[in-house]
Structures are given as C-alpha cells and as structure tokens.
Design a protein around this motif. Sequence first.
Motif, mmCIF file in Angstrom:
data_model
loop_
_atom_site.group_PDB
_atom_site.id
_atom_site.type_symbol
_atom_site.label_atom_id
_atom_site.label_comp_id
_atom_site.label_asym_id
_atom_site.label_seq_id
_atom_site.Cartn_x
_atom_site.Cartn_y
_atom_site.Cartn_z
ATOM 1 N N LYS A 288 46.288 30.073 2.382
ATOM 2 C CA LYS A 288 45.548 30.681 1.268
ATOM 3 C C LYS A 288 45.290 29.666 0.156
ATOM 4 O O LYS A 288 44.221 29.651 -0.445
ATOM 5 C CB LYS A 288 46.332 31.874 0.708
ATOM 6 N N HIS B 255 42.436 27.433 1.122
ATOM 7 C CA HIS B 255 41.178 28.185 0.999
ATOM 8 C C HIS B 255 40.803 28.360 -0.469
ATOM 9 O O HIS B 255 39.640 28.244 -0.840
ATOM 10 C CB HIS B 255 41.317 29.561 1.656
ATOM 11 N N HIS B 256 41.823 28.638 -1.270
ATOM 12 C CA HIS B 256 41.603 28.864 -2.694
ATOM 13 C C HIS B 256 41.051 27.589 -3.352
ATOM 14 O O HIS B 256 40.103 27.641 -4.141
ATOM 15 C CB HIS B 256 42.940 29.266 -3.330
ATOM 16 N N ASP C 261 39.451 25.194 -1.856
ATOM 17 C CA ASP C 261 38.088 25.029 -1.345
ATOM 18 C C ASP C 261 37.107 25.887 -2.126
ATOM 19 O O ASP C 261 36.013 25.461 -2.476
ATOM 20 C CB ASP C 261 38.063 25.467 0.130
ATOM 21 N N TYR C 262 37.524 27.124 -2.363
ATOM 22 C CA TYR C 262 36.662 28.082 -3.053
ATOM 23 C C TYR C 262 36.386 27.610 -4.485
ATOM 24 O O TYR C 262 35.249 27.610 -4.950
ATOM 25 C CB TYR C 262 37.319 29.461 -3.068
ATOM 26 N N ASN D 100 33.942 24.831 -4.821
ATOM 27 C CA ASN D 100 32.531 25.182 -4.636
ATOM 28 C C ASN D 100 32.066 26.224 -5.645
ATOM 29 O O ASN D 100 31.016 26.843 -5.471
ATOM 30 C CB ASN D 100 32.306 25.685 -3.208
ATOM 31 N N GLU E 137 33.446 17.083 0.314
ATOM 32 C CA GLU E 137 32.225 16.341 0.676
ATOM 33 C C GLU E 137 31.727 15.529 -0.518
ATOM 34 O O GLU E 137 31.288 14.392 -0.366
ATOM 35 C CB GLU E 137 31.123 17.303 1.141
ATOM 36 N N ARG F 41 39.804 18.743 6.431
ATOM 37 C CA ARG F 41 39.330 19.857 7.270
ATOM 38 C C ARG F 41 40.393 20.272 8.290
ATOM 39 O O ARG F 41 40.540 21.433 8.625
ATOM 40 C CB ARG F 41 38.040 19.477 7.993
ATOM 41 N N LYS G 188 46.889 26.752 10.857
ATOM 42 C CA LYS G 188 46.660 27.964 11.662
ATOM 43 C C LYS G 188 47.385 27.886 12.997
ATOM 44 O O LYS G 188 47.882 28.880 13.503
ATOM 45 C CB LYS G 188 45.158 28.176 11.870
#
Lengths: 266, 241
Positions: free
Chosen positions: A9, A12-13, A15-16, A19, A140, A164, A171
């Motif tokens: 999480k 992902h957080h 990453d979020y 962006n 990126e 990445r 996972k």
Amino acid sequence: MNKIDNAIKTVHHMDYYANHNGYLNKIHPLVKLLITIIYIVLLTSIDKYNLVMTLAMSIYLILISIIGDLSIKNALKNLKVVLLLLFILGIANPILDRTIITYIGIVPVTTGMISMFTLLLKGIFAILASYFLILTTSIEEICYALKMIHMPNILITVVMLIYRYIIVFLKEVQRIWVAYQMRAPKQKGVHYKAWGSLIGSLMLRSIDRAQVVYESMELRGFNPDTFFVKKEKVDKKSWVYFCLMLALLIILRFVPIFEIIGGIFI
Amino acid sequence: MIEVKEVSFSYNGSKKQTLSNMNFKIENEESVGIIGANGAGKSTILKLLVGLELSYQGNIIINNLKVEKQNLQEIRQKIGYVFQDSDSQLFMPTVYEDVAFAPRNYGFSKEEVDARTIEALKSIGIEELQDRQIYRLSGGEKKLASIATVLSMKPDILIFDEPTIALDPKNRRRFINVLNSLKGMKIVTSHDLDLIYDTCDRTILIADGKIIFDGDTKTILQNKDLLENNGLELPLSLQRR
C-alpha cells in the motif's frame, strides 16, 4: 501479512502521490532533482559538531512539506526502519568520543553525543528530502531528470525497473506467505527448514513475473534508449522555484540563522 | 495480414520442438481462436508473432514485415498483446498512466497521447476509471484496462492470451461484448471454448506443436471426438443441448 500489505500500500500510495496534480508535481523534475542533490550535499558538508546549523536545514523540509501538502509525521513513520539503522550507525560516537563540553543539569554533554545527534539528523533530513522528491515526482520523471544530467542509460533503466519490480516482488512475497500460512497455521513466522525453498521459489517466481512485466513494457514500445528523452524545457515557474530554493539553501547553510534570531532576543 | 510459413521452434536447451512445421494465414478483420490442451504451444505461437522469441525456423510475416530484430518496433506498433495476467500488464500507478504508456513511448505529442488514451478508455466504457489506482481495480476492471492499454496504440492486430481466466460470469460476458465490438484482426487463445464459440469465426486446433485442424469454429467445436482426442471437451453451451 499486514506488514507486506502495508508495504504494498505504501508503494502504491507513493506512486499515487507522485502522479498527483499538486504544486510541487508541476515543477520540472530536473529542478526538483537538482535542489534535492544540492540540499544533501550542503547538509552533509556541515561540520559534525554543528548541531544548530544541521537543525536549521530542517526549515527546507518544513517548507517543502507545507508547499507539497506532505506529512512529515507519516514520512517518518514510513521510514522508521531506516531511522533505526541510522541510530545504530551513530550509537558508537558517544562511546568513542567522550570529551565533555557542557552540562545540562548534572548530565554531561559530550562531543560524541553532539556528533551522534548531528549524524542522526543529517541522515533523517537527507532521507526525508529524497522521500519528498519521490512523493512529488514519478519515477519516470526522476529517470528523465537523471538522463538530463547525463547519467548512463543502463543505470537509469536499472533505477526504474527496480522501482517497478518492488511491487512484483512484494506481491510474490505476499502470495508465498499466504500459501505457507494456510498450510502451517500453528507456525509463528517461517520455520528455518523452509527458508531455503521459500527464498528459492520467491526468487524464481519474482524473476518470471519481472520478465513478463518487462515484456509487457517492450510490447508497448518501451526502449531504454529513447524512453527518457522528452526534451521538455524548464519553464519559468520552475526556474523561479529553483532560484528561491537555492537561495534558501545557501542561507540555511552559510548564515547562522538560529544564532541571529537568538541574538535578537538575548 | 499474418503469414506463418513452415515455422518450427524449440525453447533454449530443449530438444523437443514446441512448434513443428506450422503453416497458417490470417487475413485482416478475421477473428481467430487458437485452442489446445496445456502445453500444446498456444502461448508460444503468440510470443513468436510479437517477436518475444526470435530463434524460430521458417518465416513469420506480419503486414509484409518479417518478424526479426530490425522490424520489431514497427511490428509491435501494429500489434496489441493482452497478457493472460493483467497484474503483469498493468505496472503504472493509475489506469490513465498505463493506457498512456504506449503512445508516450511512440513519441506522440501530449495532446495526441491524451486523445488516444481517452478514446481507448471510452471505446470499452471505462473512462470513469481513468484516475483509479491500478491496485484498487477488480479483476474484471483490470482485464478491461489491459485491453485499453493496447487500444491506445491503435493496433491493426489484437492478441488475447487466455483472456477470461479469473473473470466472473458477468465480467466474462462484458469482456465478450467488448471483444466483439472491436474492429480489426483478433487472435484469441483460450481453454474457454464457449468464449471461442462466441467470438471467433475461425479456429485453429493445435496439439504437440502441430496444427490438427484449421477451419470454421462451429465445425470444430461441435466435433466431440476431435476435441476429446486432443485433450479438450465440447463447449459447455453445446454439452447442455
């Protein structure tokens, strides 16, 4: 299990956030990267006994957290393992360097203690600065900025793919862990006899998954030689940001701000 | 058009041929199903078509270009490959970023990337998911997002590897409707013979790396003996009749 879930999480957080459409996200990645590098260089150049100036460098981080709407508390929470490592690294200083410089009440303060705190703060601040960069810049974009400062392609690709693949790896850890727990419900942790086979299969599965992810990228035109070439110019807003932040960092590093402020009141 | 001529292939270090002397042609606008038991070579054919494996013997020609290293970029721009596992296909943080990945790589302008991304999302009815984080998608949404990631390339050929694995009946039906609405050449490999029945006009049955049958989907999928001899069964919808 919760720890792995939380780690996934968190990535992902991050990453979020990277962006997101915030103010700092719109600043050119090269500017953010350069400011972060300059910050870390100036920070590490501070004398190991200069705790006050090291503390003053936190002003930059506070400012960034306000502009970017980032939580220092959450950042420290996410980085607690690294902080523990820093503490372990610094713990030798008070033992080896015992020159007493002052007393707080009856407690002696040694140069070793000062240098330990300075080292600890420098580590925390440097990591926080990098963490804030990641939170406000996608991987990126960071790779693109690295390309602009002529970092070799191979290294940039490695940086991007490692980032990445962290998710892929986590996972796989999660899947293997669940499968193990389902068949060993009374076992606390992983039995040492199973370590070898679990790590082996984790490696093989992660490599397979990573291969498929890379194939998927390749099939959608990913080419390390051209991927990072965007040729976006640094816009005016980013230049202004760069100049202001650079000025701030130079002031924080070379002007004894806290002493000046203290002098006003004493 | 795809032409596969006398193609044989073995994986590195293996003496056994995964594909042996294969020949087939697929015309533009055709929907072709490739079926076969586990290990028959279905996924291998797909990998050869997109150049993920290049050490094959024979010729694979896609739109007049031979599948070889120097043509890969051009060929891959014409082919949209949807992987079996959506989690491996979707690696960017949000749906929008993932769908925009290919057009960005092919160097389109910001406006063109945006237009293609929105168009791809709209064409399969998931434009409301564009800002959603990938890990928050359901299995069905991930599959649709995976399709959008290749549609943004505007490919001439769409390839689906086992697309209905892990989809519930509702999402499976939604996927079939989307698949049928897409134009261009479509190649679908699957064990889900009902899916092939619903989406493909022509079917190629392979076993042990060889083509056993190539022809009309209804003809082959109603041939119980042929299917059973090659490790498959009649589609469920035909078993009930």
